[in-house]
Design an enzyme around this catalytic site. Structure first.
Site: not given
Length: 297
Positions: A175, A179
C-alpha cells in the site's frame, strides 16, 4: 451550500462508501454534476455482490438527486484500461464534458513484507496505481484534444495518496509503495497537463473508514467528510494556480507536504572512492533533518 462548482462535471472513483462517498456528496452540494463510480468490492478487493441496481453507487446517486443535484452511477473497474475510458466517455456523453477527476478508489491487503504474496502485491498496486493512471490517461487525452480544438477546460485532478506513501507504514509495504507512486505520478501529470489548463494535485487524507477501522484505534480520527471541502476547492476554477502539490488533511489541519527535495550535498570533484563515501555521507546526514518516523514504528 454554494455555487463553487456550478456547471462543472466530475468523476469520483470509489465513491460508494467512505471518503469517496463524502467527496461525491460534497461536490454535488457545491453544484457539480457527478459520475459516482464504485466497482462494488469488499475492503480487500473481492467482489461483494453490491453491484448493479441498489449498489452503494446507486445509493449515493439517489442522495444527490434527492438534494436537487445531478448524478449517475458507474460500475467500472478503474484499473481496467477500457472500462476507465468508457467511464470518462460516460461523463462526456451524459453531461456534455468533463472538468474534474477525483481518483479515490482502492483497497488494502495489509501484510508484513516477508509474508506478502505476489497476488496481494499485484492486486493492491493494480487498484491504486493503475487505477489512478487509467482514468487520468483518458481524461488527460480528452482535455488535450479539447485544448487543441480551441475549447480548453479549467480541468482539475485530485489524486489520493497517503501518509503511508509519504512517511511509510509498518505492515503496509504494498500500500505504501502504491501511494508513493501516486504522489510521483501527480508531480509528472501536473507538469505534462499544465499546458492544457489542467491542474493535478493529491491529498493524503486521514479518516475513520473501512480501511482504517480494522488496523488500529480510530476513535480519535477525523470523519471521511472532513477531507471533502479541500477536494471541492481544489476542483474549482478558483484553484487554477495550485498544481503539483500533495496536501495532507487531518481533521481541521491541512499540511502542504514537502515530499522529496534536495538536501545537503557534497561534490567530490571526481569519481568517489568507496572508502571515502562513509565519512562524507555521514557529514551530510548530520546536516540533514531526520526523517519522520514510519507509522507503526
Amino acid at each position: 451550500m454554494s455555487d463553487l462548482l456550478k456547471g462543472r462535471v466530475a468523476i469520483v472513483t470509489g465513491a460508494g462508501r467512505g471518503i469517496g462517498r463524502a467527496h461525491a456528496l460534497e461536490l454535488a452540494a457545491h453544484g457539480a454534476r457527478v459520475v459516482v463510480n464504485d466497482y462494488g468490492v469488499s475492503l480487500s478487493g473481492e467482489l461483494s455482490g453490491e453491484r448493479g441496481a441498489g449498489s452503494p453507487a446507486d445509493e449515493v446517486v439517489a442522495l444527490i438527486r434527492e438534494a436537487g443535484g445531478e448524478a449517475v452511477a458507474n460500475g467500472a473497474d478503474v484499473a481496467d484500461f477500457n472500462q476507465a475510458e468508457a467511464m470518462v466517455r460516460q461523463a462526456i456523453d451524459t453531461f456534455g464534458g468533463l472538468d474534474v477527476l477525483v481518483n479515490n478508489a482502492g483497497f488494502v491487503r495489509d501484510r508484513m513484507l516477508v509474508t506478502t504474496s505476489e497476488e496481494e502485491w499485484d492486486a493492491v498496486i493494480r487498484v491504486h496505481l493503475k487505477g489512478h493512471f487509467a482514468p487520468l490517461r483518458h481524461a488527460g487525452a480528452y482535455w488535450r484534444a479539447e485544448a487543441k480544438a480551441g475549447r480548453p477546460r479549467a480541468a482539475r485532478v485530485v489524486n489520493t495518496s497517503s501518509g503511508a506513501g509519504l512517511q511509510g507504514s509498518v505492515g503496509q509495504a504494498t500500500y505504501s509503495a502504491a501511494k508513493a507512486g501516486i504522489a510521483g505520478l501527480t508531480l509528472v501529470a501536473a507538469q505534462e497537463l499544465g499546458r492544457y489548463g489542467v491542474t493535478v494535485n493529491a491529498i493524503a487524507p486521514v479518516a475513520r473508514t473501512r480501511m482504517t477501522e480494522g488496523a488500529f484505534d480510530t476513535s480519535a480520527m477525523a470523519l471521511p467528510e472532513d477531507n471533502s471541502p479541500i477536494v471541492a476547492w481544489l476542483a474549482s476554477v478558483e484553484a487554477g494556480d495550485v498544481t503539483g502539490r500533495v496536501i495532507e488533511i487531518d481533521g481541521s489541519t491541512i499540511t502542504v507536504e514537502n515530499a522529496w527535495s534536495h538536501g545537503p550535498a557534497c561534490d567530490n570533484g571526481s569519481r568517489w572512492d568507496a572508502a571515502d563515501v562513509g565519512p562524507a555521507l555521514r557529514e551530510l546526514l548530520a546536516e540533514a533533518p531526520a526523517p519522520e518516523p514510519v507509522y507503526g514504528a
